[in-house]
Write a protein that holds these residues in place. Sequence first.
Motif, short mmCIF file in Angstrom:
data_model
loop_
_atom_site.label_atom_id
_atom_site.label_comp_id
_atom_site.label_asym_id
_atom_site.label_seq_id
_atom_site.Cartn_x
_atom_site.Cartn_y
_atom_site.Cartn_z
N VAL A 103 0.87 -1.17 0.00
CA VAL A 103 0.00 0.00 0.00
C VAL A 103 0.91 1.22 0.00
N ASN A 104 0.66 2.13 -0.91
CA ASN A 104 1.56 3.27 -1.17
C ASN A 104 0.84 4.57 -0.83
N PHE A 105 1.25 5.22 0.25
CA PHE A 105 0.61 6.47 0.68
C PHE A 105 1.24 7.63 -0.10
N ALA A 106 0.71 7.84 -1.32
CA ALA A 106 1.39 8.71 -2.29
C ALA A 106 0.54 9.89 -2.76
N MET A 107 -0.63 10.11 -2.16
CA MET A 107 -1.52 11.17 -2.63
C MET A 107 -1.91 12.08 -1.48
N ASN A 108 -2.70 13.13 -1.79
CA ASN A 108 -3.13 14.02 -0.71
C ASN A 108 -4.64 14.22 -0.75
N GLU A 109 -5.16 14.64 0.39
CA GLU A 109 -6.60 14.72 0.59
C GLU A 109 -7.26 15.79 -0.28
N ASP A 110 -6.63 16.94 -0.43
CA ASP A 110 -7.23 18.01 -1.22
C ASP A 110 -7.45 17.56 -2.67
N ASN A 111 -6.45 16.92 -3.24
CA ASN A 111 -6.59 16.42 -4.61
C ASN A 111 -7.68 15.36 -4.70
N LEU A 112 -7.73 14.48 -3.72
CA LEU A 112 -8.76 13.45 -3.71
C LEU A 112 -10.14 14.06 -3.77
N ARG A 113 -10.38 15.07 -2.97
CA ARG A 113 -11.70 15.71 -2.94
C ARG A 113 -12.03 16.37 -4.27
N ARG A 114 -11.04 17.00 -4.88
CA ARG A 114 -11.26 17.63 -6.19
C ARG A 114 -11.62 16.59 -7.24
N VAL A 115 -10.93 15.47 -7.21
CA VAL A 115 -11.19 14.42 -8.20
C VAL A 115 -12.57 13.82 -7.98
N LEU A 116 -12.91 13.48 -6.75
CA LEU A 116 -14.23 12.89 -6.47
C LEU A 116 -15.37 13.81 -6.88
N ALA A 117 -15.17 15.10 -6.71
CA ALA A 117 -16.23 16.07 -7.01
C ALA A 117 -16.36 16.37 -8.50
N HIS A 118 -15.38 16.01 -9.30
CA HIS A 118 -15.40 16.37 -10.71
C HIS A 118 -16.53 15.65 -11.43
N PRO A 119 -17.28 16.34 -12.28
CA PRO A 119 -18.45 15.72 -12.91
C PRO A 119 -18.15 14.58 -13.86
N LEU A 120 -16.89 14.43 -14.29
CA LEU A 120 -16.54 13.35 -15.21
C LEU A 120 -15.82 12.20 -14.51
N VAL A 121 -15.94 12.13 -13.20
CA VAL A 121 -15.30 11.07 -12.41
C VAL A 121 -16.37 10.25 -11.69
N VAL A 122 -16.32 8.93 -11.86
CA VAL A 122 -17.22 8.04 -11.14
C VAL A 122 -16.46 7.34 -10.03
N VAL A 123 -17.21 6.67 -9.15
CA VAL A 123 -16.61 5.97 -8.01
C VAL A 123 -16.31 4.53 -8.41
N ALA A 124 -15.11 4.06 -8.07
CA ALA A 124 -14.73 2.66 -8.32
C ALA A 124 -13.66 2.27 -7.30
N SER A 125 -13.53 0.98 -7.05
CA SER A 125 -12.68 0.54 -5.93
C SER A 125 -11.26 0.19 -6.32
N ASP A 126 -11.04 -0.30 -7.54
CA ASP A 126 -9.74 -0.88 -7.91
C ASP A 126 -9.41 -2.04 -6.98
N GLY A 127 -10.45 -2.72 -6.49
CA GLY A 127 -10.23 -3.79 -5.51
C GLY A 127 -10.82 -5.12 -5.94
N TYR A 128 -11.02 -5.98 -4.95
CA TYR A 128 -11.48 -7.34 -5.15
C TYR A 128 -12.69 -7.62 -4.26
N SER A 129 -13.45 -8.65 -4.61
CA SER A 129 -14.43 -9.20 -3.69
C SER A 129 -13.70 -10.13 -2.74
N LEU A 130 -13.57 -9.70 -1.48
CA LEU A 130 -12.85 -10.46 -0.47
C LEU A 130 -13.79 -10.89 0.65
N ALA A 131 -13.23 -11.53 1.65
CA ALA A 131 -13.99 -11.92 2.85
C ALA A 131 -13.00 -12.03 4.00
N PRO A 132 -13.45 -11.84 5.24
CA PRO A 132 -12.53 -11.92 6.38
C PRO A 132 -12.12 -13.34 6.73
#
Length: 551
Positions: free
Chosen positions: A404-433
Amino acid sequence: MQGKSTRRAFLAATARYGAAAGFATSIFSSSGCTGGAAHDLVISGGLVFDGSGAPGIVTDVAITNGKISALGKNLRVRKGGDRIDARGLALSPGFIDVHTHTDKHLLINPKAESKIRQGVTTEIGGNCGGSHVPDTPDNPGKELTDFYTELEQKGIALNFATLMGHGTIRNLSMGSVNRPPTGEEMQRMRVILRDCLEAGAIGMSTGLYYAPGSFASTAEIVELCRELVPFGGVYTTHIRDESDSVLEAVDEAISIARQSGASLQISHLKAMYPRNFSKISSVLEKIDTANREGIAVLADRYPYVASSTSISAFFPRWTQEGAGGSFITRLKDKSLEAKIREHMKGIEEKLVSWDTIMLSGLGVHTDSPIIGRTVLQAAREANQQPYDFIRDLLIAEKGGVSIVNFAMNEDNLRRVLAHPLVVVASDGYSLAPYGELGAGKPHLRNYGTFTRVLGKYVRDTKVLSLPEAIRKMTSLSAEKFGLEGRGQIREGCFADITVFNADTVADNEDWLNPHQYSSGIEYVLVNGEIVINRGEHTGALPGKCLRKGNA
């Protein structure tokens, strides 16, 4: 029946999410009102968001034969049918996760626990240039069909669609070599892709940051993307660089779409490392400009400031050319060590410190105590310098070292999430505990992407309104990927529905305890069947494999 406290919370949610956005007091018109037809199941009295971005409306939603059969007040349930009391709750289309790496995971555990429990009803796999099939170039379309058949026969909790990975296709056609394809090899790639599109694949993905995708030219990708156009397939891309050359990489992605005519999805949009944070404005401007030109472009993003990949991705691409064991052989080669070390010094300069890289999973020693430590911590414990530690770890784990690479910042994240041409996606897997899918300390996005958006970025920090967040999780994604009849609450649509408590919905993981289910997701229906009932998995497996043109 809902209690008085829940009813008060519902009224508060109505005021907060409805009135502020011009909340409509009327209900959807419907032929299914009192005295009309009876239905298999009715969800009563919820604050219904149809997925379009419009304000929520208090109404009932009826379901018959797996589809939404009516919207209106006081809808009737047929004898033997069921009713869900959704008063005090929000109701939306089921969430669509357009960027995942789920595929064989559904064969290991078809319940799709980590995703269905955050309201996800459809996943799109095969991203970043890698897809589960085909394994050979001989009959790729049949391999995809057989994979879909196996999933549906065993049963899956949610719907699944897949892209074809360019890296997978390239490896089958010419191996992991750093050169342009011959004419024969290019034709073989086109045929493999076309056969899979005919079998129902919804597009092609590239991972131009990773070998063998990194060995491909822009022209190669353009030629393959032209195969997508007759099928309406989407081109999704992990761009060639998300840090120092991110602007050039976004330009390349847009150029590929412009030249080929393919619809473009830029994966997990970001500008990594402190020296590149300021570039996010230019990245977003480039996407806006392409959209104004008429290029069909969207991007996706998960709501975290950390990414996740293999630590081998930091190494020079030439070290990863060839068959699987070639990388480890080069790491052991003393004559190459100085050259590799020099490259890794540049990586450390970008990172600022190896303390920003957390070890999240190992290929051999899956329960090692170093999982959860940063590279710097683990190296110090081993009395090694970071490079020596990383090299030795990769050799010991046969190349399987996830980070896991802590390489980004919160302000940019908020700008990207709010942009009208950006959708939500996980880049993850279906996992289980539990079981095989419960190993390591994977990225939090596997369990919390959609609930984190609803909790932190809608309710708590108001980066997005609730109607707009739902749109980014549902109809906008369904339209992009051609998932007809999904992503909306309207008559005739498939009954993929998520019912949640807007006041309590939350992700619950932390980096040392990532295998934690989300909370506040009360009901999830897939194709009309209840999979999550009052927060618990029913064991139902009603999901379908969604083929292009037959979603």
